[in-house]
Design an enzyme around this catalytic site. Structure first.
Site, short mmCIF file in Angstrom:
data_model
loop_
_atom_site.label_atom_id
_atom_site.label_comp_id
_atom_site.label_asym_id
_atom_site.label_seq_id
_atom_site.Cartn_x
_atom_site.Cartn_y
_atom_site.Cartn_z
CG ASP A 106 -1.86 -1.49 1.08
OD1 ASP A 106 -2.07 -1.63 0.34
OD2 ASP A 106 -2.38 -1.48 2.52
N1 URA Z 1 -1.16 -6.08 3.79
C1 URA Z 1 -1.84 -4.62 4.03
O1 URA Z 1 -2.89 -4.37 4.60
N2 URA Z 1 -1.01 -3.66 3.22
C2 URA Z 1 0.05 -3.98 2.52
O2 URA Z 1 0.67 -3.02 2.00
C3 URA Z 1 0.57 -5.28 2.64
C4 URA Z 1 -0.01 -6.23 3.36
#
Ligand code: URA
Length: 239
Positions: A106
């Site tokens: 993310d």
């Molecule tokens: N899980 C998440 O919620 N975000 C990420 O970036 C990776 C794993």
């Protein structure tokens, strides 16, 4: 062993279209073993070939395998819209040779991100069948209780997922911090699992993929490195 003409070598390494590479060579901007090579038809053995372009040293690589310590506020998407893309942290030659992130973190997630231009490697790493464990450290809004850890280990039901998803390992690290190990890599998985277990993730960092740890790479945020054969061998399932 394969021999290629110098214009093809530069093109394969992301220095631009063949015509552009020919001009670079004819302009005297490319040297090998300290000698300027201005004939683009000159042929070289590619394996272990070191060359210089504009005085910068490069090593010929059939594919690149990169580890990046991703900072927050960088997007993994190919067409970033709100923040710069992670590719902007690498030399532009890598974009031109189609290096892309292996899976996604993310925008606000930091830590270990692999990048490559090897489609087979990207597929093997991202395939749900590969069962490669990924380790995350999450800072949580609510306290990390033994009930929370038990819920994450038992499995929680997420919208759009037919079966509950469970952590492989989950350890409390501090009052508001836990380590969670997942092998699935679903969209926002850590954040959604914590929300489904009645908590909230406020900071998330990926610290390990397979047996390759971010600590061992000694990269500051925003820094990257090529992975050695030994480091690549660590990117496997524990099974
Ligand atoms: N899980 C998440 O919620 N975000 C990420 O970036 C990776 C794993």
């Amino acid at each position: 062993m394969s021999k290629l003409t110098l214009d093809r070598i530069l093109q394969s390494q992301g220095f631009g279209a063949r015509k552009w590479c020919r001009n670079l060579i004819e302009d005297g901007e490319v040297s090998i073993a300290g000698e300027t090579v201005d004939d683009y038809r000159s042929e070289f053995e590619t394996s272990d070939l070191a060359f210089e372009v504009y005085g910068d040293e490069w090593l010929y690589r059939e594919h690149v395998y990169i580890a990046l310590n991703k900072p927050a506020d960088y997007e993994c998407s190919r067409k970033p819209s709100h923040h710069p893309g992670v590719l902007s942290l690498l030399p532009e030659q890598f974009s031109l040779r189609d290096v892309q992130p292996v899976g996604r973190l993310d925008n606000d997630t930091t830590g270990l991100l692999l990048m490559s231009d090897d489609g087979a490697f990207i597929h093997a790493q991202s395939s749900p069948k590969s069962h490669i464990p990924k380790v995350y450290v999450a800072t949580t809004h609510g306290a990390v209780t033994s009930e929370l850890v038990a819920k994450l280990l038992d499995g929680v039901k997420l919208n759009d997922e037919p079966a509950p998803l469970a952590a492989l390992v989950c350890n409390k690290l501090a009052e508001h911090q836990l380590e969670i190990v997942l092998e699935q890599g679903k969209y926002h998985q850590v954040k959604r699992m914590l929300a489904a277990a009645d908590n909230h993730c406020i900071v998330l960092k990926r610290t390990q993929i397979g047996k390759l740890t971010l600590d061992a790479l000694e990269l500051d945020e925003g820094e990257w490195c090529h992975l050695s054969a030994e480091q690549m061998a660590l990117l496997v399932s524990d099974e």
